[in-house]
Design an enzyme around this catalytic site. Structure first.
Site, short mmCIF file in Angstrom:
data_model
loop_
_atom_site.label_atom_id
_atom_site.label_comp_id
_atom_site.label_asym_id
_atom_site.label_seq_id
_atom_site.Cartn_x
_atom_site.Cartn_y
_atom_site.Cartn_z
N LYS A 29 0.84 -1.21 0.00
CA LYS A 29 0.00 0.00 0.00
C LYS A 29 0.87 1.26 0.00
CE LYS A 29 -1.88 1.74 3.98
NZ LYS A 29 -1.62 3.19 4.04
N ASN A 30 1.83 1.29 0.93
CA ASN A 30 2.60 2.52 1.11
C ASN A 30 3.58 2.80 -0.02
OD1 ASN A 30 1.19 2.87 3.42
ND2 ASN A 30 2.90 2.53 4.83
N CYS A 125 -6.59 12.49 11.16
CA CYS A 125 -6.24 11.07 11.18
C CYS A 125 -6.09 10.60 12.61
CB CYS A 125 -4.95 10.82 10.42
SG CYS A 125 -4.49 9.10 10.50
N ARG A 130 -1.27 14.97 11.68
CA ARG A 130 -0.51 14.59 10.47
C ARG A 130 -0.14 15.91 9.78
NH1 ARG A 130 -1.56 8.92 9.56
NH2 ARG A 130 0.02 8.95 7.95
N VAL A 132 1.98 18.69 7.46
CA VAL A 132 2.63 18.67 6.15
C VAL A 132 3.61 19.83 6.04
CG1 VAL A 132 0.88 17.36 4.87
CG2 VAL A 132 0.61 19.84 5.12
N ASP A 315 4.03 0.93 12.15
CA ASP A 315 2.83 0.24 11.67
C ASP A 315 2.72 -1.19 12.21
OD1 ASP A 315 1.99 2.43 10.32
OD2 ASP A 315 2.60 1.76 8.34
N ILE A 337 6.83 7.64 16.87
CA ILE A 337 6.48 8.30 15.59
C ILE A 337 5.12 8.99 15.66
CG2 ILE A 337 6.31 8.00 13.08
CD1 ILE A 337 8.97 6.92 13.95
N ARG A 407 -8.96 -0.45 4.09
CA ARG A 407 -8.04 0.53 3.47
C ARG A 407 -6.67 -0.08 3.23
NH1 ARG A 407 -7.39 5.92 6.61
NH2 ARG A 407 -5.71 5.88 5.10
C1 UD1 Z 1 3.91 6.93 6.23
C2 UD1 Z 1 3.07 5.69 6.05
C3 UD1 Z 1 2.53 5.22 7.40
C4 UD1 Z 1 3.69 5.04 8.38
C5 UD1 Z 1 4.54 6.29 8.46
C6 UD1 Z 1 5.79 6.12 9.31
C7 UD1 Z 1 2.18 5.95 3.84
C8 UD1 Z 1 0.99 6.15 2.98
N1 UD1 Z 1 1.98 5.97 5.17
O1 UD1 Z 1 3.05 7.95 6.73
O2 UD1 Z 1 1.85 3.99 7.21
O3 UD1 Z 1 3.16 4.77 9.66
O4 UD1 Z 1 4.98 6.67 7.14
O5 UD1 Z 1 6.55 5.07 8.86
O6 UD1 Z 1 3.27 5.72 3.35
N2 UD1 Z 1 5.65 15.03 10.29
C9 UD1 Z 1 5.71 16.38 10.54
N3 UD1 Z 1 5.66 17.24 9.45
C10 UD1 Z 1 5.57 16.79 8.17
C11 UD1 Z 1 5.53 15.40 7.94
C12 UD1 Z 1 5.58 14.53 9.03
O7 UD1 Z 1 5.78 16.83 11.69
O8 UD1 Z 1 5.53 17.62 7.24
C13 UD1 Z 1 5.70 14.07 11.44
C14 UD1 Z 1 4.38 13.26 11.57
O9 UD1 Z 1 3.41 13.96 12.30
C15 UD1 Z 1 4.86 12.02 12.28
C16 UD1 Z 1 6.29 11.84 11.75
O10 UD1 Z 1 6.68 13.09 11.20
O11 UD1 Z 1 4.93 12.24 13.67
C17 UD1 Z 1 6.44 10.76 10.69
O12 UD1 Z 1 5.45 10.97 9.69
P1 UD1 Z 1 5.70 10.48 8.19
O13 UD1 Z 1 6.91 9.66 8.11
O14 UD1 Z 1 5.60 11.68 7.31
O15 UD1 Z 1 4.44 9.55 7.96
P2 UD1 Z 1 3.53 9.48 6.67
O16 UD1 Z 1 4.33 9.69 5.45
O17 UD1 Z 1 2.31 10.30 6.89
#
Ligand code: UD1
Length: 434
Positions: A29-30, A125, A130, A132, A315, A337, A407
Site C-alpha cells: 500500500k505505502n 487522522c 498529520r 505537512v 505500523d 512516531i 483501506r
Molecule cells: C507513512 C506511512 C505510514 C507510516 C509512516 C511512518 C504511507 C501512505 N503511510 O506515513 O503507514 O506509519 O509513514 O513510517 O506511506 N511530520 C511532521 N511534518 C511533516 C511530515 C511529518 O511533523 O511535514 C511528522 C508526523 O506527524 C509524524 C512523523 O513526522 O509524527 C512521521 O510521519 P511520516 O513519516 O511523514 O508519515 P507518513 O508519510 O504520513
C-alpha cells in the site's frame, strides 16, 4: 433505525483455530500510493503490476481520475494502467483527499508537471496530528509560493518550473521525502535532500522514478541527489511486496500457535521485526523469497521502541502489542512516531489484554488467553491487531470499523480463511447509533 438505507460491514471472528498454510504477499500500500501519484509526472502510459485491491488504491484512483489521469485497474490480476497524457485540473477533489493522508502525495507531481496544485490538508487522522509543514518547506525551497487557506494548501511556481535546491528534513518523514523527490525530478538543476526517510517504500518509489528517466543518486540512504530532467516517460513497474501486511500474518502464526509461510516476499525489508520474533523465542525460517514462522513455543517478553527504518516500524506496533499480551512476563513498547497510535489499547483490553498506557509508552502484562468481545478498529493497523487477537481468543468477537481494515489489507477474510481462520463478513444496516 436505518440511516437512509445505508449499510456497514462487520467481521465476525470465532477464535481458537491455528492459522496454518501459505499465502502470497500483496503489493505494498505505502509504495503503491505514491507511485500512482507519481504517474502524473509521466508524458506517457504507466503500467503497474502487483497493485493491491484495497480501498486506499480506489481513493487514489478517484483523485487521479478527477485530475485527468486515465485509470484502468484489473483488480483480479493487480494490473493497473495510468495514462497522464492530459492533466485537466490541478485542484485535487476534497471529498476523496480527506479520506487518507497519502492524498497529499499528488502535490509534488502536480507542482513539477503543471507548476501549480491545490490539495486539501490531511483530515483528522486517528494516529495523531498529520502535519505537512516539511512538505511545504521543501516546495518553497524549490521555488514554489505556498499558502494555506480554507483547509487547503495552494502552491504555485512563478515561471512554471521548480528550481533545484538544498533541504534538510528536521526529522524523518516518509511522505515528505517522497513528495520532495517527486517535485525535484522535473526541477531545473540539482536538488540535494538530507535527513531523508530510508523506508523500503521510499526506495521503491525512487526506483520507479528512475525507470521513468529520473536521475536520482543515493537511493536507500539519508541523502538523495536529484538532477532534474526535462521530461519523464511512461514505464512498466512491479510494486514491492507489503512488509506490514506480511508481518501482520506472521504475528498471527505466533498468536494462534500456527505455521504460516508468506511467499513472494524478501525478508531483508523486515529485519528488525524478525529479530524481535526470534528474541521472543519464535522459530523464523527465511528463504530467498519467503518467510515462514512456526508458532507453538512460549512467547518471551520484549521491550520495543518504534523508529524510522531500519528500526521497528510503527505500523507493526499494534500487532506486536497484541502478541506480547500473551508473552510470559512483562513487556513494553514505546511509540516514537505517532502520538495518537494508542486508540486501540482499550479495545485489546476488552478482549482481555492487560495493558497500561502512559504517555507514549505501554506496559504489557501476561494474560493466558484472549476472550471474544465486540471491538472497534480505530485505524488500519490496529484493525489488523484486533483481528489477530480475536482469532487467538476463546469465543466469538464482532469487529467494527472494517472500513479502516479494508483501506490496507487486501481480501483479509479470504486470506485468513485460506489459513484456517474462522472469520466472516456480515453487512448490516447502518443505525443512528454508529
Ligand atoms: C507513512 C506511512 C505510514 C507510516 C509512516 C511512518 C504511507 C501512505 N503511510 O506515513 O503507514 O506509519 O509513514 O513510517 O506511506 N511530520 C511532521 N511534518 C511533516 C511530515 C511529518 O511533523 O511535514 C511528522 C508526523 O506527524 C509524524 C512523523 O513526522 O509524527 C512521521 O510521519 P511520516 O513519516 O511523514 O508519515 P507518513 O508519510 O504520513
Amino acid at each position: 433505525m436505518d440511516v437512509m438505507g445505508k449499510t456497514v460491514d462487520r467481521l465476525v471472528v470465532r477464535g481458537g483455530s491455528p492459522l496454518i498454510g501459505c499465502l502470497d504477499a500483496s503489493g505494498s500500500k505505502n509504495a503503491c500510493l505514491p507511485i500512482m501519484a507519481a504517474s502524473i509526472l509521466a508524458c506517457g502510459v504507466v503500467e503497474l503490476e502487483r497493485v493491491p485491491n484495497i480501498s486506499d488504491v480506489g481513493t487514489m484512483s478517484k483523485i487521479l481520475t478527477v485530475l485527468g489521469v486515465g485509470v484502468e485497474f484489473d483488480k483480479e490480476n493487480g494490473h493497473m494502467i495510468l495514462d497522464s497524457t492530459n492533466i485537466l485540473t490541478t485542484v485535487a477533489p476534497e471529498e476523496y483527499v480527506s479520506r487518507m493522508n497519502a492524498s497529499f502525495d499528488v502535490m509534488g507531481p502536480l507542482l513539477a508537471r503543471c507548476g501549480e496544485g491545490e490539495v486539501g490538508l490531511p483530515g483528522g487522522c486517528r494516529l495523531g496530528q498529520r502535519r505537512v509543514n516539511y512538505h511545504i518547506e521543501v516546495f518553497k525551497k524549490l521555488g514554489a509560493e505556498v499558502t494555506t487557506t480554507g483547509g487547503s494548501v495552494k502552491a504555485k511556481v512563478p515561471g512554471g518550473r521548480l528550481k533545484g535546491g538544498l533541504y534538510t528534513f528536521p526529522t524523518v518523514s516518509v511522505g515528505a521525502t517522497e513528495n520532495a523527490m517527486m517535485a525535484a525530478v522535473l526541477a531545473d538543476g540539482v536538488t540535494v535532500l538530507e535527513g531523508c526517510a530510508r523506508e523500503p517504500e521510499v526506495t521503491d518509489l525512487a526506483n520507479f522514478l528512475v525507470t521513468m528517466g529520473a536521475k536520482i543518486e543515493g537511493i536507500g540512504t539519508q541523502t538523495l541527489r536529484i538532477e532534474g530532467v526535462k521530461r519523464l516517460h511512461g514505464t512498466k513497474y512491479r510494486v514491492m511486496a507489503d512488509r506490514i501486511e506480511a508481518c501482520t500474518y506472521l504475528v498471527g502464526a505466533v498468536m494462534t500457535k500456527g505455521d504460516i509461510t508468506v511467499n513472494k516476499f524478501e525478508s531483508k525489508y523486515c529485519r528488525s521485526f524478525l529479530d524481535c520474533l526470534r528474541q521472543a523465542g519464535q522459530e523464523v525460517i527465511e528463504g530467498g523469497d519467503y518467510i515462514r514462522v512456526k508458532g507453538g513455543r512460549p512467547i518471551l517478553p520484549l521491550d520495543i521502541v518504534t523508529a524510522p527504518y531500519p528500526g521497528f516500524a510503527t505500523d507493526l506496533h499494534p500487532p506486536m502489542v497484541a502478541m506480547l499480551a500473551l508473552a510470559e512476563g512483562v513487556s513494553s513498547l514505546q511509540e516514537t512516531i505517532f502520538d495518537g497510535r494508542f486508540m486501540y489499547i482499550m479495545e485489546l483490553v476488552r478482549l482481555g489484554a492487560d495493558l497500561l498506557c502512559s504517555g507514549n509508552y505501554v506496559r504489557i502484562r501476561h494474560v493466558d488467553h484472549y476472550v471474544g468481545a465486540p471491538v472497534n478498529a480505530p485505524d488500519i493497523r490496529a484493525g489488523g491487531a484486533l483481528i489477530l487477537a480475536a482469532l487467538a481468543a476463546e469465543g466469538e468477537s464482532l469487529i467494527r470499523g472494517v472500513r479502516y481494515i479494508d483501506r490496507g489489507y487486501q481480501n483479509i477474510e479470504a486470506m485468513l480463511k485460506s489459513l484456517g481462520g474462522d472469520i466472516r463478513r456480515v453487512t448490516v444496516p447502518l443505525t443512528e447509533l454508529e
